[in-house]
Design a protein around this motif. Structure first.
Motif, short mmCIF file in Angstrom:
data_model
loop_
_atom_site.label_atom_id
_atom_site.label_comp_id
_atom_site.label_asym_id
_atom_site.label_seq_id
_atom_site.Cartn_x
_atom_site.Cartn_y
_atom_site.Cartn_z
N GLN A 47 -2.73 4.75 -19.16
CA GLN A 47 -1.88 4.25 -18.08
C GLN A 47 -0.61 3.60 -18.60
O GLN A 47 0.42 3.62 -17.93
CB GLN A 47 -2.66 3.25 -17.20
N LYS A 48 -0.68 3.02 -19.81
CA LYS A 48 0.51 2.39 -20.38
C LYS A 48 1.64 3.40 -20.57
O LYS A 48 2.81 3.04 -20.58
CB LYS A 48 0.17 1.73 -21.70
N ALA B 131 -23.68 4.10 -20.46
CA ALA B 131 -22.84 2.91 -20.32
C ALA B 131 -21.81 2.85 -21.44
O ALA B 131 -20.67 2.43 -21.24
CB ALA B 131 -23.69 1.66 -20.31
N ASN B 132 -22.23 3.27 -22.65
CA ASN B 132 -21.27 3.29 -23.76
C ASN B 132 -20.14 4.28 -23.49
O ASN B 132 -18.96 4.01 -23.79
CB ASN B 132 -22.00 3.68 -25.04
N ILE B 133 -20.50 5.43 -22.94
CA ILE B 133 -19.48 6.43 -22.61
C ILE B 133 -18.54 5.90 -21.53
O ILE B 133 -17.32 6.09 -21.60
CB ILE B 133 -20.16 7.74 -22.16
N LEU B 134 -19.11 5.20 -20.53
CA LEU B 134 -18.30 4.63 -19.46
C LEU B 134 -17.28 3.63 -20.02
O LEU B 134 -16.12 3.62 -19.61
CB LEU B 134 -19.21 3.95 -18.42
N ARG B 135 -17.73 2.80 -20.99
CA ARG B 135 -16.81 1.83 -21.58
C ARG B 135 -15.68 2.54 -22.34
O ARG B 135 -14.51 2.18 -22.20
CB ARG B 135 -17.55 0.90 -22.52
N GLU B 136 -16.03 3.54 -23.10
CA GLU B 136 -15.02 4.26 -23.89
C GLU B 136 -14.00 4.97 -22.99
O GLU B 136 -12.80 4.92 -23.24
CB GLU B 136 -15.70 5.26 -24.82
N THR B 137 -14.50 5.63 -21.93
CA THR B 137 -13.57 6.37 -21.05
C THR B 137 -12.67 5.41 -20.29
O THR B 137 -11.48 5.70 -20.06
CB THR B 137 -14.35 7.25 -20.06
N SER B 138 -13.21 4.26 -19.87
CA SER B 138 -12.37 3.31 -19.14
C SER B 138 -11.29 2.73 -20.05
O SER B 138 -10.14 2.53 -19.62
CB SER B 138 -13.23 2.18 -18.56
N GLU B 139 -11.65 2.47 -21.34
CA GLU B 139 -10.64 1.96 -22.28
C GLU B 139 -9.57 3.02 -22.54
O GLU B 139 -8.38 2.70 -22.64
CB GLU B 139 -11.32 1.55 -23.58
N PHE C 68 0.78 -1.23 0.00
CA PHE C 68 0.00 0.00 0.00
C PHE C 68 0.82 1.28 0.00
O PHE C 68 0.28 2.35 -0.19
CB PHE C 68 -0.95 0.01 1.20
N GLN C 69 2.09 1.19 0.25
CA GLN C 69 2.86 2.43 0.35
C GLN C 69 4.23 2.25 -0.32
O GLN C 69 5.26 2.61 0.24
CB GLN C 69 3.03 2.82 1.82
N SER C 70 4.24 1.63 -1.50
CA SER C 70 5.49 1.46 -2.22
C SER C 70 6.06 2.83 -2.57
O SER C 70 5.34 3.81 -2.70
CB SER C 70 5.29 0.64 -3.50
N ILE C 71 7.38 2.91 -2.67
CA ILE C 71 8.07 4.20 -2.83
C ILE C 71 7.54 4.97 -4.04
O ILE C 71 7.28 6.17 -3.98
CB ILE C 71 9.59 3.97 -2.94
N GLU C 72 7.34 4.28 -5.16
CA GLU C 72 6.80 4.93 -6.35
C GLU C 72 5.45 4.29 -6.68
O GLU C 72 5.40 3.24 -7.29
CB GLU C 72 7.76 4.79 -7.53
N ARG C 73 4.39 4.94 -6.27
CA ARG C 73 3.07 4.33 -6.40
C ARG C 73 2.66 4.07 -7.84
O ARG C 73 1.92 3.15 -8.12
CB ARG C 73 2.03 5.22 -5.72
N LYS C 74 3.12 4.91 -8.76
CA LYS C 74 2.58 4.84 -10.12
C LYS C 74 3.42 3.97 -11.06
O LYS C 74 3.10 3.88 -12.24
CB LYS C 74 2.46 6.24 -10.72
N THR C 75 4.49 3.37 -10.55
CA THR C 75 5.29 2.54 -11.44
C THR C 75 4.49 1.34 -11.89
O THR C 75 3.55 0.90 -11.21
CB THR C 75 6.57 2.07 -10.74
N GLY C 76 4.90 0.78 -12.98
CA GLY C 76 4.15 -0.34 -13.55
C GLY C 76 4.08 -1.54 -12.64
O GLY C 76 3.16 -2.35 -12.74
N ASN C 77 5.05 -1.68 -11.73
CA ASN C 77 5.07 -2.85 -10.85
C ASN C 77 4.40 -2.61 -9.51
O ASN C 77 4.31 -3.52 -8.70
CB ASN C 77 6.52 -3.29 -10.60
N SER C 78 3.96 -1.40 -9.24
CA SER C 78 3.39 -1.12 -7.92
C SER C 78 1.97 -1.66 -7.82
O SER C 78 1.26 -1.82 -8.82
CB SER C 78 3.38 0.39 -7.66
N PHE C 79 1.58 -1.93 -6.57
CA PHE C 79 0.22 -2.41 -6.34
C PHE C 79 -0.79 -1.31 -6.64
O PHE C 79 -1.92 -1.60 -7.06
CB PHE C 79 0.08 -2.89 -4.89
N PHE C 80 -0.39 -0.06 -6.44
CA PHE C 80 -1.28 1.05 -6.76
C PHE C 80 -1.60 1.05 -8.26
O PHE C 80 -2.76 1.17 -8.65
CB PHE C 80 -0.62 2.37 -6.36
N ALA C 81 -0.57 0.90 -9.09
CA ALA C 81 -0.78 0.87 -10.53
C ALA C 81 -1.64 -0.33 -10.93
O ALA C 81 -2.52 -0.22 -11.80
CB ALA C 81 0.56 0.82 -11.26
#
Length: 955
Positions: free
Chosen positions: A734-735, A720-728, A676-689
């Motif tokens: 995030q990549k 719902a269609n908008i929700l799907r598009e925004t989530s994608e 829950f408190q990894s040094i870099e939260r947003k790295t690809g390997n963090s649990f936050f990411a």
């Protein structure tokens, strides 16, 4: 045990009056005593639990501010079982008489007997170690020795109405005599003191220690002139009032005595009493050759030696009378050789070395010397006791405690010598001295009370818990029981390897607490050290001592926190999975709440106008089902990722990391730093990411489900269609390490709340108010649940305790539902799992189970062990249990329950063995369902105590 032919306990309370009283207090006790104590009461009871402090209090055995006594000492005895009593009655011993005297409040049949035999004598005896170590029944051996002693004095044992009473106190037996002349009793006791047992080329005494007192029943005054008391004389030690000299008192005493002599024998005055001044605790000593019968009435009815006499307060502060009987110059055995036991010399040498080292240590580090002085006092008391052969039990119990202390002090000295950092040395010294202080206080109190029960100190004023000394045999039993069980637990853990049993020493004490507690005196030492010797002091409330089944369970529970195979590494794995499951449950609930709120604003708002109210309710219900169903998927994925991270981080750790004392620190570091408190939260390997990505996938899956469902309702496009598009879109962003600010803020706030960080915008947090708030809370609850449930389940399994006794073992110490069964997360998790694993009870108690609890509570109430706050207490108790069982079944995360139950099941398999059958039998007998069970239990307890006479541990 309702039969009058069943169990019979006896309370004999000795009473010492306060100084400077000015009233006749002979009505405040049944029998007047000669000696240190002024009065004595005898009470019998057919209820075992009436021997506990409450029963003593009900019979005026406690110090009361409104009475005239400064000290009281209660002996707790019991009569032999009916068949044995009957056999001994045929040999001339008297038990029925003493039973009648014990119920005198409702029985006047003793009056005529006391007129003829007014002298009541009590002798408290301790048997020699060699005598105890034999195989024959002790009662048979000691009664045979008494009968032989009486025969050698040509005194029929029937004439002294002797009863030999086993004791649950420090004394082994108490001998009761009812006679017409105290010389007969003291002659028998004198022969008994010199009696020796001859075995081959060695001989040893029967007695190691004895204390005898005698008293008088007022009923005997009527026949006093018929008693032959030629060789019995009186002496009286007197403490004078302030301002009164020995000369003034002599003038007063001679004048009063002359009046009495004239009244008794007009015309003949013959001075036969002398007054002597004394050094020491008494000011004067009266020695008299006058007839003993002349003096006895002077202690009653406000006469010369009664505080109610109008002149008594003017001269006398207090007095202590003694009976003198001439010694017949005849010896039946040669005096045995005396000598200091080798164990005494060993302990003394070891103590001298230890004190020298400790003195150098406190001087070097500038610490107060008083701790060393106090420890020397405790050591002296111990050495003083073990010089007597009857103190083999003290030597076994406290000697093992000293052995552990010596071991740990030597280890600490070695650590100090190896340490280079001065701060580390200071910490070690503070910890050592703190441990020695706790040892001195606890063991010192224990020994002080043992001394209070010894003949050398029984006349001293009580400064600690006199009721402990009067229940010493119970403490000895608990000590032997728990140390033997600990040995078996260690053998179970080590596969039967020798030597493991010495790792732990337990000392069971009583008093100074309301619930059973355990203290690891040298807790700062590494428990994995092969040279280690842990010393655990378990303190039991005085009121609980007599609840044998409950106390056996509770002290075994404490023991299991230190001993026994607990599958530490496997437990660690269960903890990781349990923590991951609960954390995923909290997170998925929070994300579900956030997504639901988001859908209400962006999807439901526009859809509601396109359906009728009835249709809309169905559409909304179906939509929320998608949210709930997909939540379980993200929960499973989060569990797997958390487990993977924590298992990888802990790979290769040594077993020491999995010890209970380290678990909270280790799990806290893993939970906070790795998850829950990894040094870099947003790295690809963090649990936050990872959680961010799964949340976006969660939104997309729910949106796709909803789009498909709305298509069946004729709606081709919606929020719902908008929700799907925004989530994608957010997933793709995030990549490239780009996060949606709003989603990131919500997720970060959820993380921060869970790890205990301050949240600036609390309204963004979507977390269930019923969830545990922080990572630290979760870890603490899970660890404590596994520790406490393990100790409860294994203790109940080893003892074979049925469900109703298990519950009463928890309630019959606190006497409070809120304390025994609080509705906290920890206690719900703990108790719910225990009831399921031990007894298969889930959800709620059945009617049959409730009836068993109620019936057992009613039974103990008939035995004097009851809870008086409410009449319907059993119903309240069962209702609270139902509440906890329901909460455990319905409201707790299923994954946590599976892991806890899985761990308990793995541990319980280890202890499904016949190794503990003897302990199970003692536990079964402690139900006390019949007089036979009661006496079998007492025999088992005495057998365990006698084993200490056969064992000897080297220092």
């Amino acid at each position: 045990m309702n039969s009058t032919d069943g169990f019979n306990g006896m309370l004999i309370t000795l009473k010492k009056r306060i100084s400077c009283i000015s009233q006749d207090d002979t009505r405040d006790y049944q029998y007047m005593m000669f000696g240190h104590y002024d009065g004595m009461d005898i009470h019998c009871t057919r209820e075992w639990y009436q021997l506990r402090p409450k029963g003593v209090c009900e019979r005026a055995g406690n110090i009361i501010i409104g009475d005239t006594f400064q000290d009281k000492y209660t002996l707790k005895l019991y009569m032999p079982e009916p068949e044995v009593r009957e056999c001994l009655e045929k040999q001339g011993f008297a038990y029925n008489i003493w039973e009648q005297m014990g119920y005198r409040d409702s029985n006047d049949s003793c009056v005529e007997l006391l007129k003829r035999y007014p002298f009541i004598s009590v002798s408290v005896i301790n048997l020699s170690k060699q005598f105890v170590a034999g195989r024959e029944k002790l009662l048979d051996k000691i009664t045979a020795s008494i009968k032989d002693a009486a025969d050698k004095r040509a005194i029929p044992v029937e004439e002294v109405h002797c009863a030999v009473m086993p004791s649950i106190g420090y004394a082994d037996f108490t001998l009761l005599f009812l006679s017409d002349n105290p010389q007969k009793v003291i002659d028998i006791l004198d022969i008994l003191r010199e009696t020796q047992v001859i075995e081959g080329d060695r001989n040893y005494p029967v007695l190691s220690n004895s204390y005898a007192i005698t008293g008088f029943a007022k009923e005997g005054l009527q026949n006093l002139d018929k008693l032959i008391l030629d060789n019995v004389k009186l002496s009286i030690r007197v403490n004078l009032r302030e301002g009164v000299s020995a000369g003034q008192f002599q003038k007063y005493f001679d004048a009063e005595l002359e009046k009495i002599c004239i009244a008794q024998n007009p015309g003949k005055i013959e001075k036969q009493s002398e007054l002597y001044q004394m050094f020491g605790n008494s000011d004067c000593l009266i020695l008299s050759d006058m007839p003993f019968g002349l003096f006895i009435p002077l202690f009653y009815d406000s006469k010369l030696f009664n505080p109610g006499n109008e002149r008594f307060p003017e001269y006398i502060r207090n007095l202590c009378s003694s009976i003198r009987v001439g010694v017949e110059k005849k010896v039946y055995f040669e005096v045995p050789e005396s000598g200091i036991d080798s164990a005494y010399e060993e302990y003394q040498r070891e103590f001298v070395d230890l004190i020298e080292g400790l003195t150098e240590l406190v001087e070097e580090y500038g610490k107060p010397i008083r701790l060393v002085n106090g420890l020397q006092t405790v050591m002296k008391n111990f050495l003083g006791l073990i010089r007597e052969s009857h103190c083999f039990d003290i030597q076994e119990i406290i000697g093992s405690a000293f052995k552990a202390m010596v071991c740990n002090m030597k280890r600490t000295m070695k650590m100090l010598a190896e340490a280079e950092d001065i701060e580390v040395k200071e910490i070690l010294v503070e910890r050592l001295l703190s441990a020695v202080g706790i040892f001195r206080e606890n063991i010192g109190d224990y020994l002080a009370d043992m001394q209070r029960s010894d003949r050398s100190f029984i006349e001293g004023q009580s400064l600690s818990h006199p009721s402990i000394g009067s229940a010493t045999k119970l403490l000895f039993f608990y000590n032997q029981y728990i140390n033997e069980t600990a040995q078996m637990l260690m053998e179970t853990k080590s596969g039967g390897n020798a030597g493991q049993e010495e790792t732990y020493t337990f000392v069971i004490m009583s008093g100074g607490c309301d619930v059973t507690t355990a203290s690891d005196i040298f807790s700062y030492m590494d428990p994995a050290d092969e040279e280690g010797h842990s010393l655990i002091i378990i303190t039991v409330p005085e009121m609980s001592l007599y609840d044998i089944k409950g106390t056996m369970f509770r002290i075994l529970h404490e023991c299991l926190h230190f001993c026994g195979e607990r599958k530490r590494e496997e437990r660690f794995g269960h903890l990781i999975r349990s923590f991951s499951s609960y954390s995923a449950w909290v997170l998925s609930n929070g994300l579900k709440t956030s997504l639901t709120e988001h859908m209400r604003k962006t999807v439901f708002y526009a859809l509601e106008n396109r359906f009728s109210p009835m249709e809309w309710e169905e559409v909304k219900k179906k939509s929320l089902e998608f949210v709930w169903r997909r939540k379980e998927e993200i929960k499973t994925e989060l569990i797997e990722e958390m487990c993977r991270k924590m298992e990888e981080a802990s790979e290769g750790w040594e077993e020491f990391a999995f010890f209970g004392s380290n678990l909270q620190t280790v799990m806290g570091e893993l939970g906070r730093e790795e998850v829950f408190q990894s040094i870099e939260r947003k790295t690809g390997n963090s649990f936050f990411a990872y959680t961010y990505r799964k949340y976006m996938e969660y939104q997309r899956r729910v949106a796709e489900d909803l789009i498909g469902y709305l298509g069946t309702q004729g709606i081709r496009f919606s929020g719902a269609n908008i929700l799907r598009e925004t989530s994608e879109y957010k997933l793709e962003a995030q990549k490239d390490d780009r996060y949606d600010p709003e989603e990131e803020r919500v997720l970060q706030a959820l993380f921060d709340v869970y790890i205990g960080n301050q949240v600036l915008i609390p309204e963004e947090v979507r977390i269930d108010k019923n969830d545990i708030a922080t990572v630290g809370d979760v870890i603490l609850v899970l660890i404590d649940s596994m520790k406490e449930s393990y100790a409860d389940c294994i203790a109940a399994q080893i003892l074979g305790i049925p469900m109703e006794d298990f519950i009463l073992s928890l309630i019959y110490e606190t006497w409070d539902i809120e304390l025994a069964f609080p509705r906290t997360k920890l206690e719900t998790f703990r108790f719910g799992s225990e009831m399921k694993m031990l007894y298969g009870v889930e959800g709620r108690l059945t009617l049959q189970e409730r009836e068993k609890i109620e019936e057992k509570m009613k039974y103990w109430k008939t035995q004097g062990f009851k809870y008086c706050r409410k009449e319907d207490y059993s119903a309240c108790l069962c209702d609270r249990i139902d509440e906890i069982l329901w909460e455990y079944q319905k409201e707790f995360d299923e994954g946590c329950k599976v892991e806890l139950e899985g761990y308990l099941n793995a541990c319980m398999k280890i202890f499904r063995t016949n190794k503990f059958d003897e302990i199970k039998e003692i536990s079964r007998l402690s139900n006390m369902q019949s007089p036979q069970e009661m006496y079998l239990l007492l025999d088992k307890m005495n057998d365990l105590w006698r084993q200490m006479a056969l064992e000897k541990r080297e220092l």
